[in-house]
Motif scaffolding. Structure first.
Motif, mmCIF file in Angstrom:
data_model
loop_
_atom_site.group_PDB
_atom_site.id
_atom_site.type_symbol
_atom_site.label_atom_id
_atom_site.label_comp_id
_atom_site.label_asym_id
_atom_site.label_seq_id
_atom_site.Cartn_x
_atom_site.Cartn_y
_atom_site.Cartn_z
ATOM 1 N N SER A 147 0.820 -1.224 0.000
ATOM 2 C CA SER A 147 0.000 0.000 0.000
ATOM 3 C C SER A 147 0.848 1.267 0.000
ATOM 4 N N ALA A 148 0.432 2.232 -0.819
ATOM 5 C CA ALA A 148 1.025 3.569 -0.722
ATOM 6 C C ALA A 148 0.727 4.076 0.689
ATOM 7 N N PRO A 149 1.652 4.838 1.312
ATOM 8 C CA PRO A 149 1.424 5.301 2.689
ATOM 9 C C PRO A 149 0.049 5.940 2.903
ATOM 10 N N SER A 150 -0.401 6.754 1.922
ATOM 11 C CA SER A 150 -1.702 7.426 2.088
ATOM 12 C C SER A 150 -2.852 6.425 2.068
ATOM 13 N N CYS A 151 -2.709 5.352 1.270
ATOM 14 C CA CYS A 151 -3.762 4.324 1.200
ATOM 15 C C CYS A 151 -3.795 3.521 2.496
ATOM 16 N N PHE A 152 -2.610 3.210 3.030
ATOM 17 C CA PHE A 152 -2.548 2.494 4.315
ATOM 18 C C PHE A 152 -3.218 3.332 5.398
ATOM 19 N N GLU A 153 -2.899 4.622 5.384
ATOM 20 C CA GLU A 153 -3.437 5.574 6.370
ATOM 21 C C GLU A 153 -4.968 5.547 6.374
#
Length: 255
Positions: A147-153
């Motif tokens: 996951s891209a960090p923003s998607c994980f967030e």
């Protein structure tokens, strides 16, 4: 009266003469046969074509041993993900016994999630990405998520991510750092030689930088109904092993 009879006879003779059918020539017979049978023939031909396609499809279709989900803001280049999938197949096993190890990557573009998408098309793509991801979680296709960090967030509180040892976090758990490892800390990913026509002219090193902070996670199984399905449990355990091999750089297959 005689004249009238003669007239009627003449008419009927004339009528008989008009409707008398001449024997059809071979060419005309063929033409007639084609006219009455062409629909059946065409339908039959289409059925044969479709049947042939399915047989060919079954014979040539490659069934993946593992599916990995990549959650990104925008769509990633298909050939780049194929390259990643190909590199990762070195770390897996032939689960379905077809003589090859195949990793498939499903890319779900989820947008930036900041709610400021002015572009209707971008919002639509993100909506479609979320719907496809929901479908994936329902069918249990992907166990490993990159996951891209923003998607994980955005998804970290959605009961999607397990701890990296496969156990399910308690409700309300906030130790998110135990739910992922970084791409750059997974030897199999960090050492992958990335190429892509999508990012033309971008070196493997620079492509690596694009992904270095992506979060690599496992989905949850413990406490879900999937835990009662032995096939799903076996798949989960194999995916955990695949991830461990990717982390340590342990190749199990080098076709």
């Amino acid at each position: 009266s005689m004249a009238r009879e003669h007239l009627l006879l003449g008419e009927s003779e004339e009528t008989i003469h008009v409707t008398e059918e001449k024997p059809l020539s071979k060419k005309e017979k063929r033409k007639n046969w084609w006219y009455y049978h062409k629909i059946h023939l065409l339908v039959g031909f289409v059925v044969i074509l479709i049947g042939g396609y399915f047989v060919y499809d079954m014979a040539t279709k490659v069934y993946p041993d593992y599916t990995i989900a990549v959650l990104s803001e925008d769509e990633c280049g298909g050939d780049l993900l194929e390259c990643v999938a190909d590199e990762l197949s070195d770390y897996g096993v032939d689960r379905n016994g077809d003589g090859q190890v195949v990793v498939s990557i499903a890319n779900y573009a989820l947008g930036s999630g900041d709610g400021n998408a002015d572009d209707a098309q971008t919002a639509q793509v993100a909506q479609a990405g979320m719907a496809k991801l929901a479908g994936d979680t329902t069918t249990f296709d992907s166990v490993i998520y990159i996951s891209a960090p923003s998607c994980f967030e955005r998804l970290k509180n959605e009961s999607l991510y397990a701890y990296i040892d496969g156990t399910t976090p308690e409700e309300g758990a906030t130790d998110y750092e135990n739910m992922y490892v970084l791409w750059s800390d997974c030897k199999g990913l960090a050492d992958a030689n990335l190429t892509s026509t999508w990012y033309e002219g971008v070196s493997s090193e620079d492509l690596q930088k694009l992904f270095s902070d992506y979060h690599v996670s496992l989905r949850i199984i413990e406490g879900t109904h999937f835990a009662d399905d032995q096939g799903k449990v076996d798949y989960y355990n194999d995916c955990m092993e695949l991830l461990e091999n990717i982390r340590t750089g342990t190749k199990t297959n080098q076709d």
